[in-house]
Design a protein around this motif. Sequence first.
Motif, PDB file in Angstrom:
ATOM      1  N   GLY A 119      18.152  10.684  47.352  1.00 35.29           N
ATOM      2  CA  GLY A 119      17.588  10.905  46.023  1.00 35.29           C
ATOM      3  C   GLY A 119      16.702  12.134  45.967  1.00 35.29           C
ATOM      4  N   GLY A 120      16.323  12.665  47.133  1.00 32.77           N
ATOM      5  CA  GLY A 120      15.483  13.861  47.176  1.00 32.77           C
ATOM      6  C   GLY A 120      16.335  15.104  47.412  1.00 32.77           C
ATOM      7  N   THR A 121      15.768  16.251  47.138  1.00 32.01           N
ATOM      8  CA  THR A 121      16.451  17.516  47.378  1.00 32.01           C
ATOM      9  C   THR A 121      15.608  18.353  48.331  1.00 32.01           C
ATOM     10  N   GLU A 122      16.260  18.906  49.335  1.00 32.25           N
ATOM     11  CA  GLU A 122      15.537  19.756  50.286  1.00 32.25           C
ATOM     12  C   GLU A 122      15.407  21.154  49.706  1.00 32.25           C
ATOM     13  N   ALA A 123      14.265  21.764  49.962  1.00 29.66           N
ATOM     14  CA  ALA A 123      14.041  23.101  49.438  1.00 29.66           C
ATOM     15  C   ALA A 123      13.331  23.936  50.489  1.00 29.66           C
ATOM     16  N   GLU A 124      13.455  25.241  50.302  1.00 30.07           N
ATOM     17  CA  GLU A 124      12.761  26.186  51.167  1.00 30.07           C
ATOM     18  C   GLU A 124      11.805  26.973  50.302  1.00 30.07           C
ATOM     19  N   HIS A 125      10.646  27.315  50.848  1.00 31.96           N
ATOM     20  CA  HIS A 125       9.772  28.144  50.033  1.00 31.96           C
ATOM     21  C   HIS A 125       9.293  29.324  50.859  1.00 31.96           C
ATOM     22  N   HIS A 126       8.849  30.305  50.128  1.00 31.60           N
ATOM     23  CA  HIS A 126       8.351  31.510  50.757  1.00 31.60           C
ATOM     24  C   HIS A 126       7.068  31.872  50.022  1.00 31.60           C
ATOM     25  N   LEU A 127       5.973  32.003  50.770  1.00 28.84           N
ATOM     26  CA  LEU A 127       4.703  32.337  50.118  1.00 28.84           C
ATOM     27  C   LEU A 127       4.552  33.847  50.050  1.00 28.84           C
ATOM     28  N   SER A 128       4.095  34.359  48.902  1.00 28.70           N
ATOM     29  CA  SER A 128       3.800  35.786  48.869  1.00 28.70           C
ATOM     30  C   SER A 128       2.299  36.036  48.861  1.00 28.70           C
ATOM     31  N   LYS A 129       1.548  35.167  48.212  1.00 31.06           N
ATOM     32  CA  LYS A 129       0.103  35.383  48.127  1.00 31.06           C
ATOM     33  C   LYS A 129      -0.642  34.060  47.988  1.00 31.06           C
ATOM     34  N   VAL A 130      -1.795  33.976  48.643  1.00 30.48           N
ATOM     35  CA  VAL A 130      -2.697  32.852  48.385  1.00 30.48           C
ATOM     36  C   VAL A 130      -4.082  33.439  48.144  1.00 30.48           C
ATOM     37  N   GLY A 131      -4.638  33.140  46.985  1.00 31.15           N
ATOM     38  CA  GLY A 131      -5.976  33.622  46.673  1.00 31.15           C
ATOM     39  C   GLY A 131      -6.943  32.452  46.587  1.00 31.15           C
ATOM     40  N   ILE A 132      -8.212  32.722  46.794  1.00 31.60           N
ATOM     41  CA  ILE A 132      -9.216  31.659  46.728  1.00 31.60           C
ATOM     42  C   ILE A 132     -10.370  32.094  45.826  1.00 31.60           C
ATOM     43  N   VAL A 133     -10.857  31.153  45.030  1.00 30.22           N
ATOM     44  CA  VAL A 133     -12.083  31.361  44.257  1.00 30.22           C
ATOM     45  C   VAL A 133     -13.032  30.226  44.635  1.00 30.22           C
ATOM     46  N   VAL A 134     -14.206  30.593  45.096  1.00 25.58           N
ATOM     47  CA  VAL A 134     -15.192  29.585  45.481  1.00 25.58           C
ATOM     48  C   VAL A 134     -16.104  29.357  44.284  1.00 25.58           C
ATOM     49  N   HIS A 135     -16.432  28.080  44.026  1.00 26.40           N
ATOM     50  CA  HIS A 135     -17.143  27.790  42.784  1.00 26.40           C
ATOM     51  C   HIS A 135     -18.653  27.585  42.916  1.00 26.40           C
ATOM     52  N   SER A 136     -19.144  27.502  44.150  1.00 23.91           N
ATOM     53  CA  SER A 136     -20.599  27.349  44.293  1.00 23.91           C
ATOM     54  C   SER A 136     -21.036  27.872  45.661  1.00 23.91           C
ATOM     55  N   LEU A 137     -22.318  28.137  45.788  1.00 21.25           N
ATOM     56  CA  LEU A 137     -22.829  28.627  47.075  1.00 21.25           C
ATOM     57  C   LEU A 137     -22.700  27.562  48.153  1.00 21.25           C
ATOM     58  N   ALA A 138     -22.920  26.319  47.762  1.00 22.66           N
ATOM     59  CA  ALA A 138     -22.801  25.235  48.745  1.00 22.66           C
ATOM     60  C   ALA A 138     -21.367  25.151  49.261  1.00 22.66           C
ATOM     61  N   ALA A 139     -20.399  25.279  48.337  1.00 25.42           N
ATOM     62  CA  ALA A 139     -18.992  25.225  48.746  1.00 25.42           C
ATOM     63  C   ALA A 139     -18.671  26.397  49.674  1.00 25.42           C
ATOM     64  N   LYS A 140     -19.247  27.575  49.366  1.00 24.89           N
ATOM     65  CA  LYS A 140     -19.014  28.749  50.203  1.00 24.89           C
ATOM     66  C   LYS A 140     -19.528  28.514  51.621  1.00 24.89           C
ATOM     67  N   GLN A 141     -20.701  27.895  51.698  1.00 28.25           N
ATOM     68  CA  GLN A 141     -21.268  27.639  53.031  1.00 28.25           C
ATOM     69  C   GLN A 141     -20.369  26.701  53.843  1.00 28.25           C
ATOM     70  N   ARG A 142     -19.895  25.663  53.175  1.00 25.83           N
ATOM     71  CA  ARG A 142     -19.009  24.731  53.886  1.00 25.83           C
ATOM     72  C   ARG A 142     -17.733  25.436  54.344  1.00 25.83           C
ATOM     73  N   LEU A 143     -17.189  26.293  53.481  1.00 24.42           N
ATOM     74  CA  LEU A 143     -15.953  26.989  53.830  1.00 24.42           C
ATOM     75  C   LEU A 143     -16.156  27.962  54.970  1.00 24.42           C
ATOM     76  N   THR A 144     -17.242  28.742  54.926  1.00 25.18           N
ATOM     77  CA  THR A 144     -17.440  29.743  55.974  1.00 25.18           C
ATOM     78  C   THR A 144     -17.656  29.072  57.328  1.00 25.18           C
ATOM     79  N   SER A 145     -18.159  27.847  57.318  1.00 24.22           N
ATOM     80  CA  SER A 145     -18.328  27.174  58.610  1.00 24.22           C
ATOM     81  C   SER A 145     -16.983  26.675  59.127  1.00 24.22           C
ATOM     82  N   ARG A 146     -15.996  26.478  58.219  1.00 27.76           N
ATOM     83  CA  ARG A 146     -14.675  25.989  58.639  1.00 27.76           C
ATOM     84  C   ARG A 146     -13.718  27.124  58.978  1.00 27.76           C
ATOM     85  N   LEU A 147     -13.888  28.260  58.311  1.00 25.40           N
ATOM     86  CA  LEU A 147     -12.912  29.337  58.432  1.00 25.40           C
ATOM     87  C   LEU A 147     -13.266  30.304  59.550  1.00 25.40           C
ATOM     88  N   PRO A 148     -12.249  30.876  60.204  1.00 20.67           N
ATOM     89  CA  PRO A 148     -12.539  31.897  61.209  1.00 20.67           C
ATOM     90  C   PRO A 148     -13.242  33.086  60.538  1.00 20.67           C
TER      91      PRO A 148
END
Length: 515
Positions: A146-175
Amino acid sequence: MKCAEAGNMSNRHFSHLLSGVWLLWLWQAVSVVGTGSKLWEVPTGRFTSNLSESLQWEPRCQHQRLQDSVRITADIPPRLDGTWVSTRCEVRPGPEFLTRSYTFHPSRHFQALQHYYTDSGCEDPAYSLIIRGRIRLRQASWITRGGTEAEHHLSKVGIVVHSLAAKQRLTSRLPPTCVGLRLGGAVPGKLYELYNTRAGRGCLAALGFSMMEMSLVRVETQHHNHGGKVQELFLGDIHTDWTQRTQYRPTGYQQPLQNAMHHIHPCSVCALVYRSSEQRPPVLPHRPAAPLALDGRWVSQRCETRPTVLFLTRDFTFAPDQHAWEGLYRHYSDPACSQPTFSLRASGHYAQGNPSVKLSGASEFVFKVTQVSVTAMDEPTAKLLNSTRRGKCGQAGGWEVGVEQDLTPTDGCTVLGIKLPHKEYELFKTELDHRKHPLLFVGERPTDGSSPDRPTKRPTSFQAPMMLCSGGGTQPSRLGFNSRQVQLATSGTVRLAQLALLVFGSALCSWLCVY
Ligand SMILES: *[C@@H]1O[C@H](CO)[C@@H](O)[C@H](O)[C@H]1NC(C)=O
Ligand SMILES: *[C@@H]1O[C@H](CO)[C@@H](O)[C@H](O)[C@H]1NC(C)=O
């Protein structure tokens, strides 16, 4: 027959790897193919023809009125064009809280917006991802009918951070080298590129990000008999184990998105999500937590698909004053839940624990399963259970189609992977739907097929919600759930070699796949 031989061979070779329901499934697949039935034939390579299923949902609870009945169709290949949105604050394993708005263009390009939140009500946006790429539908899935298999190709991923607290959490997780977020220099509200075709995927992996969900797609159209239509997009499930999620090829689905033009009314969340952008994430209105009242009978709202090819409906009854519970799991071989294979009735006791710390509004539970009965609903299943050794699975030689057997005297059933008594650590929450009817969310099963038999394995996300039958407290009826008018029209040939691969793909399913 060649096909059947290949199947039997794989059966023999890998049976030590197989446990539980998988063996049953393989057995059925092989026997269906062996009899030349068309049911397991799927187009190979590109689509050789269109396949369409349709079914009529009968009222699921006895007390429901007939005008609720819905005809559902699903086309293969599905038509993805349009914008598809979340209908509620979604919970992913972790837990992660998000809303999604995905737009597919006829050119096969897509733009996916994912808004992440710090809270289980999606009231406090942390960051949004905007994902651009292309999708190509490949073939009808032979793993998930009942499902269909698909392939995808990413061209771009952008991020918008919505608060300083969220930014701090992200920078501690990201390289530290992640574009734009370097040295935590990112400004809330500004779009940064996290990934493009020239950059590596380090930043995405660190976020636990992947679009593997696009590898399995299904679109269902509900035709309501008062003339309305609702379209839902099912995308592949997210692995419950964080370390697996970026590589996992889905075989089940997440909760569906709804078409922005054809969704359930009223849906205030749909409108908010539809109007959102990466700069303006939807902020969902505050909903006071509903007290958890389990009393009564809860049933699946649809035919549910489990990772590793199981189609089932669930039917639970809770009696809180006795801390008693009974669950009826009806298993089917097809995505319309029209061809029953076996049903399993489990019962026991439960205890409600503390409110969840990770997921506000949810509560922890411990379930003990003390009794299980199984009814074979078709000949291959009855034969399989009949051939088990004495003392391993009910009364050996006593299995017949439609006759229930109590597995308690044999402490379960080895071939089904059921061992009694059994304990599980659970997470439940209740919510009201768009008509203000209660919905029950039960914890997601671990994707690897194991069971949450330790507190550390307690789920952090949910299965499809179940609905409360009016006139709660009634006993589960054996056949309250009917589907009719199932037509499957398909052509093409099955490649049995693929079945053997299938077995490699997921040999780990234990009996609690059943849940
Ligand atoms: C398959 O479905 C598509 C879209 O509904 C349609 O355009 C096409 O003609 C169909 N092909 C066949 C072989 O029926
Ligand atoms: C189960 O085994 C018994 C005894 O060997 C036999 O009489 C019966 O027909 C079998 N049932 C099925 C469904 O194969």
